[in-house]
Design an enzyme around this catalytic site. Sequence first.
Site: not given
Ligand code: LGS
Length: 456
Positions: A163, A364
């Site tokens: 990411e 993921e």
């Molecule tokens: O733990 C992280 C997970 C959990 O949710 C992991 O290390 C990352 O690689 C990853 O970014 N992860 C993650 N991402 C979800 C992002 C969602 C953003 C939502 C924004 C609100 C609408």
Amino acid sequence: MIFPEDFVWGAATASYQIEGAVKEDGRGQSIWDTFSHAPGNVANGDTGDVACDHYHRYQDDVGLMRELGLAAYRFSIAWPRIQPDGWGSINPRGLAFYDRLVDALLEADISPYVTLYHWDLPQGLEERGGWTDRDTAFRFADYAQAVHDKLGDRVGDWATLNEPWVSAYLGYGNGVHAPGQRDPAAAMRSAHHLLLGHGLAARRLRDGGARRIMLVVNSAPVLTPAQVNDPAAVPGEADAAAVHRIHTLLTRQFLDPAVNGTYPAEVLEAAERNGGAGHIKDGDLELINAPIDLVGVNYYNPCVVESGPGLPADAAWPGSEGVRFATADAPTTAMGWPIVPDGLSRLLVRLSRDYPRVGLMVTENGAAFEDVVENGRVHDADRVAYLNGHLREVWRAIEAGADLRGYLVWSLLDNFEWAEGYRRRFGIVHVDFTTQTRVLKDSAVWYRDVIARNGL
Ligand code: LGS
């Protein structure tokens, strides 16, 4: 719903989120050690000092993976264990840990998927500018090669970065992640240097004989509020422009250069308006465009936007002037993120069409819910429903022709969820952070059956 015969089932984690042992065997400091120890950055003042203590318990954890029947396990390597400051000589005791882990996985018949960078940059490099500095890309390539030299005889699957959008824009843009900078120009520079590091590292891995190389992105379908509930909804011109702009900043900014060797014009324009594009040198795009085999897709929820005339750019989105970030009319997880399973099939089908040169893997997918332990069990029906709903969409995407090779659940274990600390649990295995006891949640048992059946 039966999946293709060679479909890869697995789970994912990341070094800083699970390992602990932050001072052991010569490990240097990372930007997440610094950031989590500074007051106010992480909920409850949590840090990764101990986390799941996986560094000492990896054998038991591999035992859990074997019990679940995982075919693949994606983990990341902590760069500061390998090079404490981020450059120079290799720390053999740090590498030895991953050597043992890889052997334990192979022994359990689980394929290791190694991510080289999942956000724990050596603090020494940050002090020289971190990802805002071009040199970091070259240091990353050296580090990647050192790891491949040691593990490449047993590891076939390599991811360079996890990411890069998050590293650049949450790390240097809105400051929610380490190193906590708030500067749109620094964020845009970092995005480019991350891409450069990816390309340089990919070439070294390829030269070293790596079997499959991937870049992992946090892509998402970008939708108007109406499109969330009705895939057939057609947005008006202004909303469509907002959707296009955010899709470009989130996904095309990374995949166009990495897969096709081009930058979207909107990204170059955004750079011009935020400190200039002078950091993009002649020849960089060719370097970034090193051949890769797969794109890893981390999907949690769609990105919902509409036109917002006159709005300034969001701190995490330089170039997003005139866009309003909206909410979806959908149930949410404990993170407050909307649950939109068919966002995953929409995304996979689109990426497969837009980037036919590469295969895809869901690297993921998962969710945090308020888990409760009752008599030693966790009845996480909401997580089972989330995973089941998303896996159906994975199956639908394959049916629709997406070139999808596998699915990795986030995460194997409850762990240090970055700025949220330990209060948000994404694991299919529950971790009691006082005793380090692991308990399979109902979702883990359910996933074991899915894997055994190769389907739903
Ligand atoms: O733990 C992280 C997970 C959990 O949710 C992991 O290390 C990352 O690689 C990853 O970014 N992860 C993650 N991402 C979800 C992002 C969602 C953003 C939502 C924004 C609100 C609408």
